[in-house]
Design a protein around this motif. Sequence first.
Motif, PDB file in Angstrom:
ATOM      1  N   LYS A   1       0.815  -1.228   0.000  1.00  0.00           N
ATOM      2  CA  LYS A   1       0.000   0.000   0.000  1.00  0.00           C
ATOM      3  C   LYS A   1       0.846   1.274   0.000  1.00  0.00           C
ATOM      4  CE  LYS A   1      -3.951  -2.208   2.260  1.00  0.00           C
ATOM      5  NZ  LYS A   1      -4.968  -2.097   3.332  1.00  0.00           N
ATOM      6  N   CYS A   2       1.895   1.269  -0.789  1.00  0.00           N
ATOM      7  CA  CYS A   2       2.773   2.449  -0.850  1.00  0.00           C
ATOM      8  C   CYS A   2       2.197   3.549  -1.740  1.00  0.00           C
ATOM      9  CB  CYS A   2       4.156   2.052  -1.345  1.00  0.00           C
ATOM     10  SG  CYS A   2       4.182   1.509  -3.084  1.00  0.00           S
ATOM     11  N   ARG A   3       1.220   3.201  -2.602  1.00  0.00           N
ATOM     12  CA  ARG A   3       0.520   4.143  -3.482  1.00  0.00           C
ATOM     13  C   ARG A   3       1.347   4.592  -4.686  1.00  0.00           C
ATOM     14  NH1 ARG A   3      -0.532   8.785  -2.134  1.00  0.00           N
ATOM     15  NH2 ARG A   3      -2.449   9.082  -3.304  1.00  0.00           N
ATOM     16  N   GLU A   4       2.502   3.978  -4.936  1.00  0.00           N
ATOM     17  CA  GLU A   4       3.297   4.374  -6.093  1.00  0.00           C
ATOM     18  C   GLU A   4       2.529   4.140  -7.398  1.00  0.00           C
ATOM     19  OE1 GLU A   4       6.419   5.853  -6.648  1.00  0.00           O
ATOM     20  OE2 GLU A   4       5.959   6.415  -4.592  1.00  0.00           O
TER      21      GLU A   4
END
Length: 596
Positions: A582-585
């Motif tokens: 869930k790093c959103r990269e």
Amino acid sequence: MSAQNLDRIEVHVCMGTAGVASGGAEVMAAFEEEFKKHGLIGEVKERNCKVKATGCRGLCARDVLVDIHIPGQEEVTYEHVTPEIVPTIVEEHILKGEVVKKWAAKKDYYDFYKLQKRYVLADCGKVDPEDIDDYIAHGGYEAIKKVLKEMTPEEVIEEVKKSGLRGRGGGGFPTGLKWTFCRASKGDLKYLICNADEGDPGAFMDRSIIEGNPHVVIEGMLIAAYAIGCKEGYIYCRAEYPLAIKRVKKALKIAEERGFLGKNILGTDFEFHLHLKEGAGAFVCGEETALIASIEGERGMPRPRPPFPAVKGLWGKPSNVNNVETFANLPLIINNGADWYASIGTEKSKGTKIFALSGKVKSTGLIEVPMGVTVRQLVFDVGGGIPKKRKIKAVQLGGPSGGCLPESLLDTPIDYDSLIAAGAMMGSGGVVVMDETNCMVNVAKFFLTFTQRESCGKCIPCRIGTKTMLDILERICAGEGREGDIELLESLAMDIKTASLCGLGQTAPNPVLTTIKYFRHEYEAHIKDRKCPARECPELIEFVVDEDRCKKCGICFKVCPVGAISWEKGKPAYIDKSKCVKCRECIVNCPFNAID
């Protein structure tokens, strides 16, 4: 190019914080080496060519910025200069007269300055901040000479009142009126204090003025000290500004050696001693009574008012506190007259204002615009608009204690009263632009995290109230929001604003209140639907690829740092949730908003 055209050439290299960090010193050394190599400096002294360090000129993201000044020719600016390209610039441009277009500033660089009126910042980028003679050559210290020779203290105060100058530290109190209170206070010893603490996230206005032109602040303080009747003064600057500290120390030393500080200034009986106090970096010390306590060696905590500092301030003596930008305006007012200054800006907000423009905008940096321009002009005409073809969502003005204005209010004029009416504030001048990928609940949490951490803890409403509000916001962003949380936040915010001791607590809830006012639907989506519309809160994102919106480009596959995304050419991507951190990269880099 004929030989005589090689005389008096100047190369100005940005040596503000951003310029230094980008390699400004190495660029300067490279130019000096090339100048010596071609006989422009060194033994041929009559040519008087220079490679000069200057302060920040505003567009920090383009550093190292270099200006080439050749007599009789238009100034040319180069962007992103490195030592490797210096020989080419010298050979082609300076020696042959051919601008190296691939490195020269383009149209968007000059568009950045079109709407600006750089009066306070006029000499930043032109004057060597460590050379008092360069400042004097640009008209420096003429204002204090005029004041001492031609004006009484009362006349100086009246001129400042007539100009309409209001404090640039955030409160916007009329400067001349503030001086009147301190001058009228009884006592032989009075103190003048320059607030250069500047602790707002993303703010660097005061730092850049001090780094780029410290003598203009000293001259402004001399004018104020003469008007009020102060013999002692302090510049309170946070130690986290090492370059500013270095240049202020040098400026104070040389100003005293030249007779601009100390006793019998410029041959008169005017006396003023100026000292530097390095602060420890507490945001609360931007509040004047906390700042005064810090100078005294006490813990930086606000004091109840009244008595106000004008009556009982530093060490119990009458004191006046203004910020860096306020002092830097004073030489302008004296040299050009109050009527000239009052002609700039709006009816109740005169002059220009310096802002630090940051966030989701193409051109970030330090800007100076007349009061009265709109927020929209700031973002689109100066900042160049929003990158990546995204839509603007909000603009946060006034630092962590300011408010967030939605797109519908972008035509609000930038002046003290209009911004307050809209729910924001001028503050010291921080402007953060947000686009559709910013979650407004998370934005409110970010700013409240800062103000809660920086609370001195002296009064219960601020110490406990901001912590309680932050706990609620953290729950909401984590997908654990409850019915009634929004109303509870509003109630707590009003209690904190009403009961807090100082301005930090009184304004800390502003980001929460304005985001609820203008973006209530985002709070409700977090609480009721367990969704983050901006897809910024990881706990509320499913991290699945929408096959209808996916263009099968593979960008998400390439940027995933943990290999959680699988993709084959011509096919939609797939996210393995067991591997996803869930790093959103993937969300940040997907140009098609295909990840939910």
